[in-house]
Scaffold this active site. Structure first.
Site, short mmCIF file in Angstrom:
data_model
loop_
_atom_site.label_atom_id
_atom_site.label_comp_id
_atom_site.label_asym_id
_atom_site.label_seq_id
_atom_site.Cartn_x
_atom_site.Cartn_y
_atom_site.Cartn_z
N LYS A 1 -0.32 -4.03 -1.14
CA LYS A 1 0.65 -4.82 -0.37
C LYS A 1 -0.06 -5.36 0.86
O LYS A 1 -0.57 -4.60 1.68
CB LYS A 1 1.82 -3.92 0.03
CG LYS A 1 2.83 -4.51 0.97
CD LYS A 1 3.56 -5.71 0.45
CE LYS A 1 4.14 -5.53 -0.92
NZ LYS A 1 4.95 -6.65 -1.41
N HIS B 1 8.54 -6.03 -10.96
CA HIS B 1 8.57 -5.81 -9.51
C HIS B 1 9.34 -4.53 -9.21
O HIS B 1 10.17 -4.08 -10.00
CB HIS B 1 9.27 -7.01 -8.87
CG HIS B 1 9.76 -6.77 -7.49
ND1 HIS B 1 11.05 -6.36 -7.20
CD2 HIS B 1 9.14 -6.89 -6.30
CE1 HIS B 1 11.19 -6.25 -5.90
NE2 HIS B 1 10.06 -6.56 -5.32
O1 GKR Z 1 8.52 -2.02 -0.31
O2 GKR Z 1 7.76 -3.09 1.40
C1 GKR Z 1 8.03 -3.02 0.23
C2 GKR Z 1 7.72 -4.20 -0.66
O3 GKR Z 1 7.15 -5.23 0.09
C3 GKR Z 1 8.94 -4.66 -1.40
O4 GKR Z 1 10.03 -4.78 -0.54
C4 GKR Z 1 8.72 -5.98 -2.11
O5 GKR Z 1 9.95 -6.48 -2.55
O6 GKR Z 1 7.48 -4.67 -3.69
C5 GKR Z 1 7.93 -5.87 -3.33
C6 GKR Z 1 7.03 -7.01 -3.70
O7 GKR Z 1 6.31 -6.88 -4.65
O8 GKR Z 1 7.08 -8.06 -3.06
MG MG Z 2 5.69 -8.92 -4.61
#
Ligand code: GKR
Ligand code: MG
Length: 411
Positions: free
Chosen positions: A183, A310
Site C-alpha cells: 500500500k 480487493h
Molecule cells: O485498508 O487502508 C486500507 C486500504 O487502503 C483500503 O481501504 C483500500 O480500499 O485496500 C484498499 C485498496 O486496495 O485500495
Molecule cells: Mg487498491
C-alpha cells in the site's frame, strides 16, 4: 438482525490518512422459520448501518432462493438513498453502489442458508469450485509502531524499505504468502519505488504490486511505471479517474489494476473504451454480492480484462464469502487481497486459515463458518464503547498532523 461490531486495528497508513484504533463491521444474521441462520458481513459505518436497518424488515417472508426478489425489495425501500464513505478509497459512491452494498451481505446470508438447506457449499451454488485453495497476497502497509498514546503493537513500525521488507518477511514466514502487495501513497513516490526494489531484492520470486490509491498525477504515475518496468505484476490505481488511468495505461509496460475507477457496472463501458485498466479488482461487498461478482467476472473475460479481489479491514464471514466466490471464479488471474493478517480477532468459531499463502476451500454446507456468539457480544460491546461510528482515516491523521489532507494526485 444487524449487529455493528468493532475490532482493534493497527495504525496502517494510506493516502487518506491512517487507520483508527477500531475497525467497524456489521454482522448480518438472517433467520428462517425453521431456525437456520445465514451469515453476512459488511461495512459498519453509521450511514451504511442505517440503510442496512432500513432494508431488514422488508425482507420478512422472502424465499431464501429468491435473490432477485432481494434486490427488488431492497431497491424499493432505499428508493435511491446513498450512503457516502469518508475514506474514499473504493472510488466514488452513488445510489447504485449503495444499493449494491446493502444487497451484498443479505445475498451472502441467503446463499449461506441455501447451502445449509441443500447440504451444499456456497461455491457449489455459484457453479462449482475450480480450485481447492484460493491464493492471497501479503498486504503490506507503512505503519507506526503504535496508535498515538497507545502501546506498541506486535508488528512494529514500517516507515522505510527495511521496515517494509521486515514486515513482508514476518507475513511470508507466518502465512506462506507467494505474492506481495504494498500500500503506497504515503511517502514521496521515489521512497515507494525504493521500497518495491527492496522487496524485489529480498523476494525475487514473489510477484509484487504497488497501490498508491490515486495519490499521483498521470505524469508521476507514468514515470514510476517506467522506473518499475519489469518489477510489478500490476500497478494499482496510480492516479484518479478513468481518463487519467488511460493516459498512464497507454505508456506503462505493466497492467493497471483498479478498485477506485471501476467500482460499478456502469463504469465498465468507458473504462473498456478508453483502455483505463487491465485488471479489475472486484469486491462482492460493493459489487452487489457473489452472483453479481460472477457477472463482473464474465464481463471482464469478455473484454480481456484480468480479475482479482480487493479487500478492506474485515473478519471471517467476509473471508469465507471471498473464498467461495474466488473458488468458483474460473478467470481469477491474480492472488486476492485480504486484511485478515491485521485483524487479531474474529467473529466465527473456526476461522478459515491461510496455509502456504492460500485458503483451503471449505466444502461444508453454506459458507462453512459459524458465528461465535460470545465474540459477537464482545465485539458489539467494543463497538458501543469505542466512540467511533464511521471510518475516517483523514480526520484521525489530523489529530497528529493538523495540516494533513488526503492525497489525491498530490505528487
Ligand atoms: O485498508 O487502508 C486500507 C486500504 O487502503 C483500503 O481501504 C483500500 O480500499 O485496500 C484498499 C485498496 O486496495 O485500495
Ligand atoms: Mg487498491
Amino acid at each position: 438482525m444487524v449487529t455493528p461490531v468493532a475490532f482493534a486495528d493497527p495504525p496502517l497508513l494510506n493516502a487518506a490518512g491512517v487507520h483508527q484504533p477500531w475497525a467497524l463491521r456489521a454482522i448480518i444474521q438472517v433467520r428462517t422459520g425453521s431456525g437456520l441462520v445465514g451469515l453476512g458481513e459488511t461495512y459498519g459505518d453509521a450511514d451504511h448501518l442505517a440503510l442496512l436497518r432500513r432494508a431488514a424488515p422488508a425482507l420478512r417472508g422472502l424465499d431464501v432462493f429468491d435473490t432477485n426478489g432481494l434486490t427488488a425489495r431492497v431497491a424499493a425501500v432505499l428508493r435511491g438513498a446513498d450512503a457516502p464513505d469518508a475514506h474514499g478509497l473504493t472510488g466514488p459512491t452513488s445510489p447504485q453502489k449503495s444499493l449494491a452494498r446493502v444487497v451484498a451481505p443479505y445475498e451472502v446470508a441467503l446463499l449461506d442458508l441455501a447451502g445449509q438447506l441443500t447440504d451444499r457449499p456456497v461455491h457449489a451454488l455459484l457453479g462449482g469450485k475450480v480450485r481447492d485453495a484460493v491464493p492471497f497476497a501479503a498486504y503490506l502497509f507503512y505503519k507506526w509502531d503504535r496508535h498515538p498514546g497507545g502501546e506498541p503493537d506486535a508488528w512494529g513500525a514500517a516507515l522505510d524499505p527495511d521496515g517494509i521488507v521486515a514486515q513482508a518477511r514476518a507475513m511470508v514466514d507466518r502465512y506462506g504468502f507467494r505474492s506481495l502487495k504494498l500500500k503506497g501513497g504515503v511517502f514521496e513516490p521515489d521512497a515507494e519505488i525504493a521500497a518495491v526494489r527492496a522487496l524485489r531484492r529480498a523476494f525475487p520470486d514473489l510477484p509484487t504490486r504497488l497501490d498508491p490509491n490515486a495519490a499521483w498525477t498521470p505524469q508521476t504515475s507514468t514515470r514510476v511505471a517506467a522506473e518499475l518496468a519489469g518489477e510489478l505484476e500490476y500497478l494499482e490505481d496510480p492516479t484518479p479517474g478513468r481518463v487519467g488511468m488511460a493516459e498512464v495505461a497507454a505508456a506503462a509496460s505493466m497492467p493497471l489494476a483498479t478498485n477506485m475507477c471501476v467500482v460499478a457496472f456502469d463504469h465498465l463501458p468507458e473504462a473498456v473504451r478508453l483502455g483505463s485498466v487491465g485488471v479489475v479488482l472486484g469486491d462482492h461487498h460493493y459489487w452487489g454480492g457473489l452472483r453479481a461478482s460472477a457477472q463482473l467476472a464474465a464481463i471482464c473475460a469478455t473484454f480481456g480484462l484480468g480479475l482479482s479481489m480487493h479487500s478492506n479491514s474485515h473478519l471471517g464471514i467476509s473471508l469465507a464469502a471471498m473464498v467461495h466466490l474466488a473458488a468458483a471464479t474460473p478467470t481469477l488471474s491474480y492472488a486476492c487481497d485480504t486484511h485478515i493478517p491485521w485483524a487479531e480477532d474474529d467473529i466465527v468459531t473456526a476461522p478459515l486459515s491461510i496455509v502456504d499463502g492460500a485458503v483451503p476451500v471449505p466444502d461444508a454446507p453454506g459458507l462453512g463458518v459459524r458465528l461465535d456468539e460470545a465474540a459477537l457480544d464482545r465485539l458489539h460491546r467494543q463497538y458501543l464503547a469505542c466512540g467511533i461510528d464511521r471510518r475516517d482515516d483523514e480526520a484521525y491523521l489530523r489529530t497528529v498532523d493538523p495540516g494533513f489532507t488526503r492525497r489525491v494526485a498530490a505528487w
